[in-house]
Motif scaffolding. Sequence first.
Motif, PDB file in Angstrom:
ATOM      1  N   GLY A   1     -23.563  51.978  38.511  1.00  0.00           N
ATOM      2  CA  GLY A   1     -22.542  51.744  37.505  1.00  0.00           C
ATOM      3  C   GLY A   1     -22.430  50.283  37.122  1.00  0.00           C
ATOM      4  O   GLY A   1     -22.398  49.931  35.936  1.00  0.00           O
ATOM      5  N   LEU A   2     -22.397  49.400  38.127  1.00  0.00           N
ATOM      6  CA  LEU A   2     -22.296  47.972  37.838  1.00  0.00           C
ATOM      7  C   LEU A   2     -23.568  47.456  37.155  1.00  0.00           C
ATOM      8  O   LEU A   2     -23.499  46.570  36.295  1.00  0.00           O
ATOM      9  CB  LEU A   2     -22.041  47.198  39.135  1.00  0.00           C
ATOM     10  CG  LEU A   2     -20.677  47.437  39.787  1.00  0.00           C
ATOM     11  CD1 LEU A   2     -20.552  46.629  41.080  1.00  0.00           C
ATOM     12  CD2 LEU A   2     -19.536  47.106  38.836  1.00  0.00           C
TER      13      LEU A   2
ATOM     14  N   GLY B   1     -17.664  55.982  42.281  1.00  0.00           N
ATOM     15  CA  GLY B   1     -18.356  55.578  43.499  1.00  0.00           C
ATOM     16  C   GLY B   1     -17.429  54.884  44.483  1.00  0.00           C
ATOM     17  O   GLY B   1     -17.528  55.097  45.695  1.00  0.00           O
ATOM     18  N   ALA B   2     -16.520  54.053  43.963  1.00  0.00           N
ATOM     19  CA  ALA B   2     -15.572  53.358  44.845  1.00  0.00           C
ATOM     20  C   ALA B   2     -14.658  54.356  45.558  1.00  0.00           C
ATOM     21  O   ALA B   2     -14.342  54.190  46.746  1.00  0.00           O
ATOM     22  CB  ALA B   2     -14.750  52.360  44.031  1.00  0.00           C
TER      23      ALA B   2
ATOM     24  N   GLY C   1     -20.846  53.410  32.801  1.00  0.00           N
ATOM     25  CA  GLY C   1     -21.101  52.631  34.009  1.00  0.00           C
ATOM     26  C   GLY C   1     -19.825  52.290  34.746  1.00  0.00           C
ATOM     27  O   GLY C   1     -19.760  52.357  35.976  1.00  0.00           O
TER      28      GLY C   1
ATOM     29  N   ALA D   1     -18.858  53.551  38.461  1.00  0.00           N
ATOM     30  CA  ALA D   1     -18.507  52.610  39.523  1.00  0.00           C
ATOM     31  C   ALA D   1     -17.160  52.963  40.154  1.00  0.00           C
ATOM     32  O   ALA D   1     -16.991  52.888  41.377  1.00  0.00           O
ATOM     33  CB  ALA D   1     -18.487  51.188  38.969  1.00  0.00           C
TER      34      ALA D   1
ATOM     35  N   VAL E   1     -21.729  53.025  42.790  1.00  0.00           N
ATOM     36  CA  VAL E   1     -21.190  51.712  42.441  1.00  0.00           C
ATOM     37  C   VAL E   1     -22.302  50.794  41.961  1.00  0.00           C
ATOM     38  O   VAL E   1     -22.167  50.092  40.951  1.00  0.00           O
ATOM     39  CB  VAL E   1     -20.459  51.087  43.654  1.00  0.00           C
ATOM     40  CG1 VAL E   1     -20.114  49.626  43.369  1.00  0.00           C
ATOM     41  CG2 VAL E   1     -19.191  51.860  43.966  1.00  0.00           C
ATOM     42  N   ALA E   2     -23.439  50.791  42.674  1.00  0.00           N
ATOM     43  CA  ALA E   2     -24.558  49.917  42.315  1.00  0.00           C
ATOM     44  C   ALA E   2     -25.102  50.259  40.931  1.00  0.00           C
ATOM     45  O   ALA E   2     -25.300  49.373  40.092  1.00  0.00           O
ATOM     46  CB  ALA E   2     -25.661  50.027  43.364  1.00  0.00           C
TER      47      ALA E   2
END
Length: 209
Positions: free
Chosen positions: A19-20, A54-55, A47, A51, A16-17
């Motif tokens: 990707g964002l 990842g979520a 990205g 993210a 997530v980190a």
Amino acid sequence: MKIRNAKDFWAGLMFVAFGLAFVLVARNYQMGNAVRMGPAYFPTVLGGLLAILGALILARAFVSKLHGEHTVVRLPFNIADLAIAVVVFGALAWGSKALWGNADYGMLAAAVALSVAVVLFRPGAKPLMLILAACLAFAYLLKPLGLLLAGAALLFVGALGGHEYKTREVAILAVFLLVFSAVVFVKGLTLPFPIWPDALEPYVPSFLK
């Protein structure tokens, strides 16, 4: 809520980190569209997908039914190692920008220095460091060396982070992936990636340009 799988939790948080971060950095560039992609299009899409993935992994960390050793994360480095790496990257990038007006040289020097240090003192973290170094090498070598040579650096350096490195297998994979990338992304989607270094352009046959 209780974290039931620490591996999924940290992996999802990292995805997530990153990707964002890609999405936020890409906002400084032109987006374009699917037909005529701008420099921000590819990192924004990838990205965003990273993210989202990842979520999903992060959410699974709270509903996983794993217990015992499977839920424990053993990092091959500690907080001090991470702090040293951040300081080295920051110091060399700042010094490079102060001396030559460009932080790129410092970033590359930091990647090389930390890769050597990791191989010597933290062999367990070698895969992570070499993969990061490979990505940096590709990013900074793409413009001066072109897609094929920068892609070869990415594949060979990244492969060194694996458990088994076989030059012949990596070379075969590199040829296939680089030809595929040149045909699809440069010729097919007409992305503005140089294929060859400028110095080699006069010697490249016209059908390969």
